[in-house]
Design an enzyme around this catalytic site. Sequence first.
Site, mmCIF file in Angstrom:
data_model
loop_
_atom_site.group_PDB
_atom_site.id
_atom_site.type_symbol
_atom_site.label_atom_id
_atom_site.label_comp_id
_atom_site.label_asym_id
_atom_site.label_seq_id
_atom_site.Cartn_x
_atom_site.Cartn_y
_atom_site.Cartn_z
ATOM 1 N N CYS A 113 0.813 -1.225 0.000
ATOM 2 C CA CYS A 113 0.000 0.000 0.000
ATOM 3 C C CYS A 113 0.842 1.269 0.000
ATOM 4 C CB CYS A 113 -0.947 -0.010 1.194
ATOM 5 S SG CYS A 113 -1.975 -1.473 1.194
ATOM 6 N N HIS A 254 -3.559 6.662 2.666
ATOM 7 C CA HIS A 254 -3.935 5.379 2.065
ATOM 8 C C HIS A 254 -5.308 4.999 2.601
ATOM 9 C CE1 HIS A 254 -4.149 1.333 0.844
ATOM 10 N NE2 HIS A 254 -3.885 0.825 2.031
ATOM 11 N N ASN A 284 -9.943 -0.774 -0.226
ATOM 12 C CA ASN A 284 -8.478 -0.682 -0.207
ATOM 13 C C ASN A 284 -7.936 -1.183 -1.551
ATOM 14 O OD1 ASN A 284 -5.743 -1.074 0.177
ATOM 15 N ND2 ASN A 284 -5.943 -2.062 2.183
#
Length: 331
Positions: A113, A254, A284
């Site tokens: 990420c 994020h 996500n």
Amino acid sequence: MYAAFRSIGAYVPEKILSNDDLAKLVDTTDEWITKRTGIKERHIAAENETTSDMGVKAAALAIERSGLDKSEIDLVVCATISPDYLCMPSTATIITDKLGLENIMAFDISAACTGFIYALNVAKAFVESGIKKNVLIVGAERLSKITDYTDRTTCILFGDGAGAAVISATEDKSEAIIDVHTGSDGSYAELLMTPNGGSGSIHDHLTAESAGAFMQMKGNETFKVAVRTLTNDVKEILETNKISSDAIKHFVPHQANYRIIKAVGDALELKEEQVVLTVAKFGNTSGASIPMAINDIYESGRLQSGDMMLLDAFGGGLTWGSALVPFSPKK
Ligand code: ACO
């Protein structure tokens, strides 16, 4: 020479997977997912749509918005943990070819990420050293391909998509990316991993069985390390550069979990309008999540030339990073 964040683009696949859809696959509910993560839905790539296909669409938009001719791009860096192919070729080279770019350096970054912030750091270094002039950085993920849709602890989190940005050389310091911080701690590697398919795999050879390289995560432990690490990291980058949180126009974290974003935002005493949130609609998307979120504020007209962005991310590795980035489209 300085490095300027010139443009942004993104691509989101059409198909939507809602929380109610997931409740038909695993023992979960819309209420649980919404309360624990803030996610309402995520987008899923079409059957034949690859990570590079999505990356190319985002990249083409970013190049068009940069005002450059594509022949001026001299480096392509792709952040992904769901490459088209496990070992080679890199997704960056496939994107480069599909864009019709020739004879340029192209490579992938594996930092989960945090991948987009790592790619930004690499682009900044290449540009500031004078080695490259216009770097295309892409964050692209087809996470649905490495998600186990029988595991309720992970499958509710992830989605597909891509984002891209062009980082260019400038002599104007007011346009420059101010700072990028990146770090890692491999002693936490086992918190988040795809254990099969590599040289550390328990399987001797890549077989149909071992090819099921699904993500596994110790979510609760990861959550705690994420909040602690991100809070320290964003405080440190602001302090080092003597910038107060009031000066941040857009905090672009994020998009893993609303509760993590809220905890870090609260620690910085940010106002609601400073915090960019796309987790509800995209879930996500790992390395693609930050550029997709920046594109979201760009396309809605919230991101204006000169706006100061604070980016931060945390992911498998473990890796983390933050960046202070003014939006500097070509004048
Ligand atoms: N539906 C219903 N119940 C569930 C679900 C689900 N989908 N998933 C887990 N549960 C249950 C658990 O079994 C557990 O039950 P128990 O109390 O009976 O044992 C209970 O819910 C609580 O589980 P926790 O794991 O403690 O839940 P938590 O509040 O920590 O939320 C989550 C889980 C959303 C995964 C959270 O921990 C998180 O967001 N972690 C961080 C993720 C992250 O930031 N990762 C890094 C980036 S990702 C990357 O790099 C690719």
